[in-house]
Design a protein around this motif. Structure first.
Motif, short mmCIF file in Angstrom:
data_model
loop_
_atom_site.label_atom_id
_atom_site.label_comp_id
_atom_site.label_asym_id
_atom_site.label_seq_id
_atom_site.Cartn_x
_atom_site.Cartn_y
_atom_site.Cartn_z
N GLU A 18 -12.54 -0.22 -7.25
CA GLU A 18 -12.17 -1.41 -6.70
C GLU A 18 -11.19 -1.41 -5.33
O GLU A 18 -10.86 -2.46 -4.86
CB GLU A 18 -11.14 -2.34 -7.86
N LEU A 19 -10.80 -0.11 -5.16
CA LEU A 19 -9.97 0.18 -3.77
C LEU A 19 -11.08 -0.20 -2.45
O LEU A 19 -12.23 0.70 -2.30
CB LEU A 19 -9.71 1.43 -3.63
N THR A 20 -10.66 -1.15 -1.39
CA THR A 20 -11.62 -1.18 -0.38
C THR A 20 -10.81 -0.50 0.90
O THR A 20 -9.51 -0.29 0.52
CB THR A 20 -11.45 -2.58 0.16
N TYR A 21 -11.32 -0.32 1.79
CA TYR A 21 -10.46 0.62 3.04
C TYR A 21 -9.40 -0.54 3.61
O TYR A 21 -8.20 0.13 3.70
CB TYR A 21 -11.69 0.48 4.09
N ASP A 22 -9.37 -1.76 3.41
CA ASP A 22 -8.32 -2.62 4.11
C ASP A 22 -7.26 -2.29 3.08
O ASP A 22 -6.15 -2.45 3.46
CB ASP A 22 -8.88 -4.18 4.10
N ILE A 23 -7.46 -2.66 1.69
CA ILE A 23 -6.39 -2.45 0.96
C ILE A 23 -5.75 -1.01 1.11
O ILE A 23 -4.45 -0.84 1.05
CB ILE A 23 -6.80 -2.41 -0.60
N ALA A 24 -6.60 0.12 1.14
CA ALA A 24 -5.69 1.51 1.45
C ALA A 24 -5.25 1.55 2.63
O ALA A 24 -4.06 2.06 2.62
CB ALA A 24 -7.13 2.38 1.41
N VAL A 25 -5.61 1.10 3.70
CA VAL A 25 -4.96 1.26 5.07
C VAL A 25 -3.58 0.38 4.93
O VAL A 25 -2.53 0.73 5.38
CB VAL A 25 -5.53 1.20 6.32
N GLU A 26 -3.60 -0.74 4.43
CA GLU A 26 -2.54 -1.41 4.18
C GLU A 26 -1.22 -0.80 3.36
O GLU A 26 -0.04 -1.10 3.54
CB GLU A 26 -2.81 -2.70 3.28
N LEU A 27 -1.48 0.25 2.67
CA LEU A 27 -0.58 0.81 1.86
C LEU A 27 0.36 1.67 2.64
O LEU A 27 1.20 2.32 2.28
CB LEU A 27 -1.45 1.86 0.73
N PHE A 28 -0.24 1.94 3.95
CA PHE A 28 0.71 2.75 4.74
C PHE A 28 1.74 1.74 5.60
O PHE A 28 2.65 2.61 6.25
CB PHE A 28 -0.25 3.37 6.32
N ASN A 29 1.63 0.57 5.07
CA ASN A 29 2.93 -0.43 5.71
C ASN A 29 3.80 -0.60 4.54
O ASN A 29 3.63 -0.72 3.39
CB ASN A 29 2.27 -1.54 6.21
N LYS A 30 4.95 -0.57 5.15
CA LYS A 30 6.22 -0.92 4.50
C LYS A 30 6.22 -2.27 3.79
O LYS A 30 5.73 -3.32 4.70
CB LYS A 30 7.66 -0.65 4.76
N VAL A 31 6.72 -2.68 2.42
CA VAL A 31 6.88 -4.06 2.23
C VAL A 31 8.31 -4.29 1.68
O VAL A 31 8.86 -3.10 1.30
CB VAL A 31 5.90 -4.32 0.92
N TYR A 82 3.00 5.39 1.65
CA TYR A 82 1.87 5.36 1.07
C TYR A 82 2.05 5.68 -0.52
O TYR A 82 1.90 4.72 -1.44
CB TYR A 82 0.78 6.22 1.48
N ILE A 83 2.84 6.84 -0.64
CA ILE A 83 2.80 7.12 -2.19
C ILE A 83 3.97 6.01 -3.03
O ILE A 83 3.45 5.79 -4.19
CB ILE A 83 3.24 8.66 -2.23
N GLN A 84 4.61 5.88 -2.26
CA GLN A 84 5.86 4.71 -2.82
C GLN A 84 5.07 3.32 -3.08
O GLN A 84 5.29 2.83 -4.21
CB GLN A 84 6.96 4.36 -2.21
#
Ligand SMILES: C[S@@+](CC[C@H](N)C(=O)[O-])C[C@H]1O[C@@H](n2cnc3c(N)ncnc32)[C@H](O)[C@@H]1O
Length: 365
Positions: free
Chosen positions: A81-94, A123-125
């Motif tokens: 269910e992981l798309t590229y857009d979701i994956a690269v978003e994980l490099f951004n802080k929330v 990403y990992i956090q």
């Protein structure tokens, strides 16, 4: 292998390239009949995945949590269910997360560049905070495979980022791969997950036991243990401690061995099957635990203990008919000095399960 796509991996000792040969021996030469498989030392899940393709019920197992996540992705889960857009978003802080910098702080100039260390930290956090298990496993999976590709020798047993950065001669292909960004590698691995995540109509599961504590049973148990050459061998833990650390990100600082140059993270370090002096003893216990199953074991010709020692141990069990196959010379990825390595397969046919049909002229009655 017509129509069969096996996931790519740089995992050390993966049987990806010979799993078709192994399967052919089990099914067509040794004529073992089975419906379920336990892959005790699952690693990259090559054997498990092949068994899944062949419609078996599969139990994947490995001592490392990062490997078990790979097993869950490829064996237990049937979709990505992981798309590229979701994956690269994980490099951004929330805003909800207070970020730590363990990789940037403790692994500067060791495995990855500063920029990559920062990316891994964030990403990992973010991944650890995900609730969707399918997306979470995929996100781990693409990070692990990408980290392997970006490392010289695909390992973490040496602090050799310099080798990557200063590489000027030899095979330029390596340098190109190491310098590919995480984002670029993610495209490749997400595409691959979309292709290889399949449902074989069975309930398949991935587990995280040490081999000797694994309570699972199956018709066929596949044993592909760590392998020791005469020269000293680096343990699997030393090769992959960094990935095991990422899964346990918040425990990293308390588990770093600062006496080791590569700053090994001691989480899930074990002597079981990682000590050549105890290997035969460990193997004996493992075989005892699976005396009701057919057992298939991969090994190599120039290891410690020797093929003969393994063969003698297996033949002490009356319940097994032991068949030995030589798969010929086999070069493991990146291992350039193994011209005389030959891959061996022991097939222990369980006589309680296997009905041998003897022809009248062979009959002694
Ligand atoms: C030779 S590799 C298996 C490779 C696998 N068949 C593949 O195709 O990728 C050995 C595996 O055993 C795992 N391992 C090492 N000690 C273990 C133990 N005591 N119990 C379970 N797994 C162990 C390692 O993590 C490694 O993945």
């Amino acid at each position: 292998m017509p129509n069969i796509v096996l996931p790519q991996t740089r995992y050390y000792g993966s049987k990806r390239k010979i799993v078709h040969q192994i399967w052919n021996i089990i099914v067509n030469e040794a004529k073992i009949e089975f419906d379920s498989v336990l892959d005790v030392f699952g690693g990259s899940a090559s054997f498990s995945y092949y068994a899944k393709l062949k419609q078996k019920q599969v139990f994947y197992n490995d001592i490392f949590q990062f490997n078990t996540i790979i097993g869950r992705k490829l064996i237990e889960q049937n979709t990505n269910e992981l798309t590229y857009d979701i994956a690269v978003e994980l490099f951004n802080k929330v805003p909800e997360i207070t970020y730590l910098n363990h990789i940037a702080n403790y692994y500067k100039e060791i495995y990855f560049t500063d920029e990559e260390n920062n990316q891994i930290d964030i990403y990992i956090q973010n991944v650890l905070a995900l609730n969707n298990e399918n997306i979470k496993c995929s996100a781990f999976y693409i990070l692990f495979q990408s980290c392997l590709m970006k490392r010289p020798y695909n390992l973490f047993h040496r602090r050799n980022l310099n080798m990557r950065l200063n590489y000027t001669t030899g095979n330029f292909g390596n340098k190109q791969t190491w310098e590919r960004s995480f984002e670029e590698l993610f495209i490749r691995f997400i595409n691959e997950l979309n292709q290889v995540c399949i449902d074989n109509g069975r309930l398949n599961t991935a587990h995280n036991y040490s081999a000797l504590n694994c309570p699972l049973e199956a018709d066929l148990v596949y044993i592909d243990p760590p392998y020791f050459k005469k020269e000293s061998t680096t343990s699997y833990h030393s090769k992959y401690h960094f990935l095991e650390g990422l899964v346990n990100y918040y425990d990293i600082p308390n588990n770093i061995n600062f006496n080791k140059k590569n700053r090994e993270i001691s989480i899930n370090e074990s002597k079981e099957f990682e000590d050549k002096n105890n290997f035969l003893k460990d193997l004996g216990v493992l075989i005892n635990n699976h005396q009701n199953s057919h057992i298939v074991m991969s090994y190599r010709n120039n290891g410690i203990p020797t093929i003969n020692e393994i063969s003698e141990l297996l033949k002490t069990y009356d319940v097994f008919e032991v068949l030995e196959y030589n798969l010929g010379k086999y070069n493991y990825a990146l291992n350039k000095n193994n011209l005389i390595n030959e891959e061996i397969l022991f097939v222990c046919r369980n006589l309680k399960r296997h009905v041998v049909v003897s022809s009248p002229e062979n009959s002694t009655v």
